[in-house]
Design an enzyme around this catalytic site. Structure first.
Site, PDB file in Angstrom:
ATOM      1  N   HIS A 186       0.937  -1.223  -0.036  1.00 11.90           N
ATOM      2  CA  HIS A 186      -0.030  -0.105  -0.064  1.00 11.90           C
ATOM      3  C   HIS A 186       0.883   1.320  -0.003  1.00 11.90           C
ATOM      4  O   HIS A 186       0.582   2.335  -0.760  1.00 11.90           O
ATOM      5  CB  HIS A 186      -0.934   0.110   1.354  1.00 11.90           C
ATOM      6  CG  HIS A 186      -1.883   1.248   1.304  1.00 11.90           C
ATOM      7  ND1 HIS A 186      -2.963   1.483   0.515  1.00 11.90           N
ATOM      8  CD2 HIS A 186      -1.390   2.409   2.085  1.00 11.90           C
ATOM      9  CE1 HIS A 186      -3.305   2.779   0.959  1.00 11.90           C
ATOM     10  NE2 HIS A 186      -2.568   3.286   1.874  1.00 11.90           N
ATOM     11  N   GLU A 187       1.877   1.217   0.965  1.00  8.43           N
ATOM     12  CA  GLU A 187       2.707   2.406   0.940  1.00  8.43           C
ATOM     13  C   GLU A 187       3.354   2.709  -0.459  1.00  8.43           C
ATOM     14  O   GLU A 187       3.392   3.979  -0.920  1.00  8.43           O
ATOM     15  CB  GLU A 187       4.016   2.272   2.081  1.00  8.43           C
ATOM     16  CG  GLU A 187       3.212   2.291   3.263  1.00  8.43           C
ATOM     17  CD  GLU A 187       2.355   2.979   3.672  1.00  8.43           C
ATOM     18  OE1 GLU A 187       2.683   4.139   3.514  1.00  8.43           O
ATOM     19  OE2 GLU A 187       1.268   2.836   4.190  1.00  8.43           O
ATOM     20  N   HIS A 235       1.003   3.944  -3.530  1.00  9.44           N
ATOM     21  CA  HIS A 235       0.638   5.381  -3.134  1.00  9.44           C
ATOM     22  C   HIS A 235       1.688   6.456  -3.752  1.00  9.44           C
ATOM     23  O   HIS A 235       1.420   7.462  -4.067  1.00  9.44           O
ATOM     24  CB  HIS A 235       0.288   5.768  -1.601  1.00  9.44           C
ATOM     25  CG  HIS A 235      -0.184   7.022  -1.556  1.00  9.44           C
ATOM     26  ND1 HIS A 235      -1.680   7.189  -1.966  1.00  9.44           N
ATOM     27  CD2 HIS A 235       0.028   8.278  -0.944  1.00  9.44           C
ATOM     28  CE1 HIS A 235      -2.023   8.643  -1.685  1.00  9.44           C
ATOM     29  NE2 HIS A 235      -1.043   9.180  -0.933  1.00  9.44           N
TER      30      HIS A 235
END
Length: 911
Positions: free
Chosen positions: A327-328, A331
Site C-alpha cells: 500500500h505504501e 501511493h
C-alpha cells in the site's frame, strides 16, 4: 448526478484546500532552505529544536504583509526580507501572531511589488512532542540503555509546528535541508546526502541533503536516529533501497525488505512509469503518534506493520506486512498529485491496487479478493452509522479518514469488475500521464478518463456513465439496502433500494437517497459465480425517488436466488421470507458450496446485521447461524464472528447471556470437535489454520467446556524455555488459561513478555494478561501501559481495550482514565485522535443511559479543550446511543428467538 444538501455544498465550497487564508494568495514560495538543530534529553524523552528558514518568494499581488503558518513556534526578532533584484533590505514595521488560527504576520514599511522576488529569513525554535510535527520516541537497546529517535510527521497539517511556512498544499517548491545532529547518529530525509560538515558544537555535525523536487511542505520528511541499515540488491531501472531499523530486531525486517523490491518492480510495470525518485529509505519506528507516511524517497512504518518473525509471528501478521508495504509504495505513484480533496480517492486506489502486488509476491495466498471482502465486511458496519459522511468531503477535517479510504478501494473493485482489467489499467496509466503534465485534475477528471477507456473498449453498457455511477456512491453518505421481493405466482422479482441504517430510528435526512447499483444474481441450477458483470441496473435519476425494477423469469418458484455475487458491490441485500428459507435450505444441504464462499459470507453478514436493524427477524438470523456447522470456509465464519463478537459484548451484563451461550455452545461443539480433537491440530493448511483461529475464539468466548480443556492442556506445556503452542492459536489459548489460571500463570506470561523482542508476540501476551479475573493483575497492566516511558502508544491502546473488554475490568479502566486524565493528556501531548480512541473503547461497552451520561459528562468536563474534539465527541456518543437503541428495540426480539430455538426454561424465557 446526486445532489448534495445545501449545507454540504456550502461546506465544500468554503473549506480551503489548505494554507493560511486569503492573504496567503498574495505570495507564492519558490524555494525553501531549512536549517535545523535537534537536541534531545534521552532520559526525559523530550527535546528542542531551533533553526532558520530562508524562503524565496514571488509577489502575486502588491502587499505590505507576509502571512506564514506558524503553530506554537517561537520566532526570533531578527526577521528580515531582501529584494532579490537590488539586494536591498525591506525593514519590518511590526510582527503579530494569531495563535487561534496558527498565523504569523510580518508587516513591512515598504510595499512588496507585483512580480518581484524576495528572500525572507526567519529564525525560530520549538519543542518535540507527540502532537507536533516533530516527534521524539524512545526504546531500550540490546544493552538495556535508553535510546531515542526523532522523526517528522508533517502530514496532514503539522508542518507549521516545525518551521514557519506557507502550508497551502497547492504551493509547491523545492527544499534544501540542513540538519545539525549529534555525532554517531544518522540523518535521513527525502533526498540523498549531499555533504557532511563540522558544526560549531564539537559533538554535533551538519548533514546537507540534495535539493528536492518541487513539493508541498507536508511532503518533507526527515529523521535523526541510531538505527542500523540494510541495503537491498539493485533494482533494475529502479531506486536504491535502504532500510533503517533498530539493531536489536533487524533480522525481523528480512521478509519485508525481501519483498519491497519485487513490489516496486510490479508497480513500475503496472503504472507504466519509473519510480519517481532515485533512492528510497525505509524507516521502521518503535513508536509513532501516527501511522505510516509514504513520502517520496522516505517511507516510515510502525514496527508492527513491518516486522515478521517466522517462529513467533502469525500467518495473518505476515499477510499484513506484505499488504502494508504494498500500500505504501502504490501511493508513491500518486503522491505527486497534490490535491488534498482527493486524498481519500488516491488512498483508496492505492489500497485497491496494492492487493495485486501482494498476489504477485505471494500467489498462494489469493490475497487480493479475500482482503477486499474482509474490508467490505468492516466498511458495511461503519458506513451504516447515522454520522457517516460523503467520501467527497472526507478531506474537510484535513486528517486521515480510514473509512473513506477503504470504501473508495471497494468502489474501485466494483468499477474494475464492470469495465474490465484492460480498460481499468489503461485508464489508470492515462490518468497518471495527464496529471503529471499539470492537468487540472479532480474527481470528475478521473471518471472521465475511465469513461474514455471504457468507451474505447466498449466494456460498459452505453447508457451507464462512470461519473453518474461513481458520484452516486462518493457524494452522499452510506450505502443502499437492496430489497428483493419475489412474486411466486407471476414469477416476477421486484428490486428496490433505500439507505441502510443500523439504527433506523435515527434518520439523518428526509430526502430520498439512491445509487446506481449493478445487479448480479444467480439461482439454483444457473449458479455461475465466476462473472460479476451485471445483468441489470438499479438507476438513480437526480432528485427523483428511485423506481423499483421488475425482473421476469429470474428463477423457478422452488429455486433460490441470490443477488450481489461475490460481494462485488458494497451494499446489503434482503429477500422475502420464502426466498430466505430457500437459501437457508440450500446452505444446510449437501450442496451448499454451489453458492460461492464470498456470497455465503455476505449472506451471513447481511442477515445478522439486518436483524439488528429490524429488517428481518432474529429467528431467521439465528437459524442461518446454524448452517455454520457444515461450513469449512473461514471467510464465512469471519463474517459471522464480526457480529457475534459485538452481540456477546452487549449481552454479557444481561439475563439472557447464559441462554445465548447455550445456543452458541450447541452451534460450536461439532465444529470444535472436528478441528481440535486430533493428535496434531497445528498440521493444517492456511485456510484451515484461519478457520481454527476463529472457531477456537468463538468456542472459548462462549465457555465451551472442551475448549477450556484444550487451552489448559496446551498451556500446561509452556515454559520460559519451551513454547510449542501454535502461534496462530496462542492468543486464545493464553487468554483462556489466564481466565482459569493462577498468579504463577500470569507471572509466566509477564516474564515471557519482558524477554520477547517480537512486536506481535508482545501484543498477544499483553492482550492475554488482560483476561485475568484478578483486580491486581488488571491494575498492574494499566499502570504498565500509562507509566511505561517506552511503551508504544498502539500497545497502550491494546492494553486499555483488553482490560475494558474484560467484564471485570470495564469499571477499572473507566476509573483509571477518569482519575488520571490530566497525566494521560500530558502523556499524549493533547493528541486528540489518540485520546478519542481511549474513550471510544469505553463507549463501545455502554448499554444504559446512566453509563452514557457518565461518559458524556466526563468528555465535556475534561476533554472539551482538546483541538478538534467536538467532531470526535459526536461520533463517540453515537456508539453508545446506537447500543442503547438496539437494547430498546431489538433486545426482546433476540431474547424471544434464543428462547424459541433453545427451548430454554430459564426464568427470562418463561416470563
Amino acid at each position: 448526478m446526486i445532489m448534495l444538501p445545501w449545507y454540504l455544498i456550502v461546506l465544500h465550497l468554503c473549506l480551503p484546500i489548505g494554507g493560511t487564508g486569503a492573504a496567503a494568495s498574495n505570495l507564492r514560495p519558490l524555494h525553501y532552505n531549512l536549517s535545523l538543530l535537534t537536541e534531545v534529553e534521552p532520559l526525559k524523552l523530550s527535546g528542542n529544536f531551533s533553526g532558520e528558514v530562508i524562503i524565496r518568494l514571488r509577489v502575486w499581488r502588491e502587499t505590505r504583509t507576509i502571512i506564514l503558518s506558524n503553530n506554537g513556534l517561537q520566532v526570533g526578532e531578527n526577521v528580515f526580507l531582501v529584494r532579490r533584484n537590488t539586494g536591498g533590505r525591506v525593514t519590518v514595521r511590526k510582527m503579530w501572531q494569531a495563535s487561534s488560527v496558527h498565523q504569523l504576520g510580518i508587516v513591512f514599511n515598504s510595499m512588496l511589488w507585483l512580480g518581484e522576488e524576495y528572500t525572507l529569513v526567519v529564525q525560530f525554535s520549538g519543542q518535540l512532542s507527540r502532537a507536533s510535527g516533530y516527534f521524539v520516541g524512545g526504546y531500550m537497546d540490546s544493552r538495556h540503555h535508553p535510546q531515542w529517535i526523532a522523526v517528522t510527521q508533517l502530514a496532514p497539517n503539522l508542518a507549521n509546528t516545525v518551521f514557519p511556512c506557507f502550508e497551502n498544499r497547492t504551493f509547491l517548491a523545492p527544499f534544501i535541508l540542513n540538519l545539525a545532529h549529534p555525532r554517531g547518529t544518522n540523518a535521513v530525509s527525502n533526498m540523498r546526502v549531499l555533504k557532511t560538515s563540522d558544526h560549531e558544537k564539537d559533538d554535533y555535525i551538519w548533514t546537507t541533503f540534495q535539493q528536492t523536487p518541487a513539493m508541498s511542505v507536508q511532503k518533507l520528511a526527515f529523521s535523526i536516529n541510531r538505527f542500523t541499515n540494510r541495503t537491498s540488491a539493485e533494482i533494475p531501472k529502479g531506486p536504491a533501497l535502504t532500510t533503517w531499523l533498530r539493531p536489536k530486531i533487524a533480522d525481523q525486517g528480512d521478509y519485508a525488505i525481501s519483498i519491497t523490491s519485487q513490489i516496486i518492480v510490479f508497480f513500475i510495470s503496472l503504472f507504466g512509469k519509473p519510480y519517481p525518485a532515485m533512492k528510497i529509505d525505509q524507516l521502521v519506528l518503535p513508536d509513532t503518534a501516527y501511522q505510516s507516511h509514504e513520502h517520496l524517497g522516505l517511507v516510515s512504518y510502525p514496527e508492527a506493520a513491518f516486522l515478521y518473525s517466522a517462529q513467533r509471528s502469525s500467518t495473518r501478521a505476515k499477510q499484513q506486512v506484505a499488504s502494508h508495504v504494498a500500500h505504501e509504495f502504490a501511493h508513491h505513484w500518486l503522491s505527486d498529485l497534490e490535491n488534498a480533496a482527493l486524498y481519500w480517492l488516491h488512498n483508496g486506489l492505492s489500497d485497491y491496487v496494492s492487493g495485486f502486488a501482494v498476489d504477485n509476491v505471494e500467489p498462494a495466498w489469493r490475497f487480493h479478493e479475500l482482503s477486499m471482502v474482509r474490508q467490505a465486511l468492516g466498511v458495511l458496519v461503519e458506513d451504516s452509522k447515522g454520522s457517516a459522511h460523503p467520501m467527497s468531503l472526507a478531506y474537510a477535517s484535513m486528517s486521515s479518514d480510514t473509512q473513506a479510504n477503504q470504501k473508495s478501494a471497494l468502489l474501485f473493485r466494483m468499477l474494475h469488475s464492470l469495465i474490465g482489467t484492460q480498460a481499468f489499467v489503461d485508464a489508470l496509466r492515462l490518468y497518471l500521464q495527464r496529471s503529471h503534465k499539470g492537468s487540472s485534475f479532480h474527481q470528475a477528471f478521473l471518471w472521465h478518463t475511465l469513461q474514455e477507456e471504457s468507451d474505447n473498449q466498449m466494456s460498459l453498457r452505453q447508457d451507464i456513465k462512470v461519473s453518474q455511477l461513481m458520484d452516486s456512491w462518493t457524494m452522499q453518505p452510506g450505502y443502499p439496502l437492496i430489497r428483493v421481493v419475489r412474486n411466486y405466482d407471476t414469477n416476477e422479482v421486484t428490486v428496490s433500494q433505500e439507505r441502510f441504517l443500523r439504527n433506523p430510528g435515527k434518520l439523518m435526512q428526509k430526502r430520498q437517497q439512491c445509487w446506481w447499483v449493478p445487479l448480479t444474481f444467480a439461482t439454483a441450477g444457473i449458479d455461475s459465480f465466476v462473472s460479476t458483470l451485471p445483468s441489470e441496473w438499479l438507476t438513480c435519476q437526480g432528485r427523483q425517488s428511485a423506481s423499483p425494477l421488475i425482473l421476469n423469469e429470474v428463477a423457478q418458484p422452488d429455486k433460490w436466488v441470490v443477488f450481489n455475487l461475490r460481494l462485488a458491490t458494497p451494499c446489503r441485500v434482503t429477500y422475502d421470507e420464502r426466498n430466505w428459507q430457500l437459501i437457508g435450505n440450500a446452505l444446510s444441504g449437501t450442496n451448499a458450496n454451489s453458492i460461492d464462499r464470498f456470497t455465503r459470507a455476505q449472506l451471513i453478514s447481511d442477515v445478522l446485521n439486518l436483524a439488528g436493524a429490524g429488517v428481518v427477524t432474529y429467528d431467521l438470523a439465528l437459524n442461518f447461524l446454524r448452517h455454520l456447522r457444515n461450513e469449512d470456509e473461514f471467510i464465512v465464519w469471519q463474517a459471522a464472528d464480526k457480529y457475534l463478537e459485538w452481540l456477546h459484548r452487549t449481552l454479557r451484563q444481561t439475563t439472557i447471556i447464559s441462554t445465548f451461550k447455550g445456543f452458541m455452545k450447541d452451534l460450536m461443539q461439532t465444529k470444535f470437535d472436528e478441528l481440535f480433537k486430533r493428535d496434531d491440530p497445528a498440521a493444517k493448511n492456511g485456510n484451515i489454520t484461519e478457520l481454527m483461529v476463529i472457531v477456537l475464539q468463538l468456542s472459548c468466548r462462549t465457555d465451551l467446556e472442551s475448549c477450556a480443556e484444550f487451552a489448559l492442556k496446551e498451556f500446561a506445556s509452556l515454559t520460559l524455555e519451551t513454547n510449542r503452542i501454535p502461534v496462530d492459536l496462542s492468543e486464545t489459548i493464553y487468554c483462556t488459561a489466564i481466565q482459569f489460571g493462577t498468579e504463577a500463570d500470569w507471572t509466566l506470561l509477564r516474564r515471557l513478555y519482558t524477554r520477547s523482542n517480537v512486536s506481535e508476540e508482545r501484543r498477544i501476551l499483553l492482550s492475554a494478561m488482560a483476561c485475568s479475573r484478578e483486580n491486581w493483575a488488571l491494575e498492574k497492566l494499566l499502570n504498565l501501559a500509562f507509566a511505561g516511558r517506552y511503551m508504544p502508544k498502539n500497545d497502550v491502546l491494546l492494553i486499555f481495550s483488553a482490560v475494558a473488554q474484560n467484564p471485570l475490568g470495564y469499571n477499572l479502566a473507566k476509573k483509571y482514565l477518569v482519575d488520571n486524565i490530566k497525566a494521560i493528556i500530558k502523556l499524549y501531548g493533547s493528541n486528540t485522535n489518540e485520546l478519542a480512541q481511549l474513550v471510544t473503547v469505553l463507549m463501545k461497552e455502554v448499554t444504559t443511559e446512566e453509563e452514557l451520561n457518565a461518559l458524556r459528562m466526563f468528555m465535556r468536563t475534561d476533554l472539551q479543550n482538546l483541538p478538534g474534539f467536538e467532531t470526535a465527541f459526536r461520533r463517540i456518543l453515537e456508539l453508545g446511543e446506537d447500543n442503547i437503541a438496539w437494547h430498546t428495540r431489538q433486545y426482546h426480539n433476540l431474547l424471544a428467538a434464543v428462547c424459541n430455538i433453545t427451548g430454554s426454561i430459564e426464568p427470562q424465557c418463561i416470563y
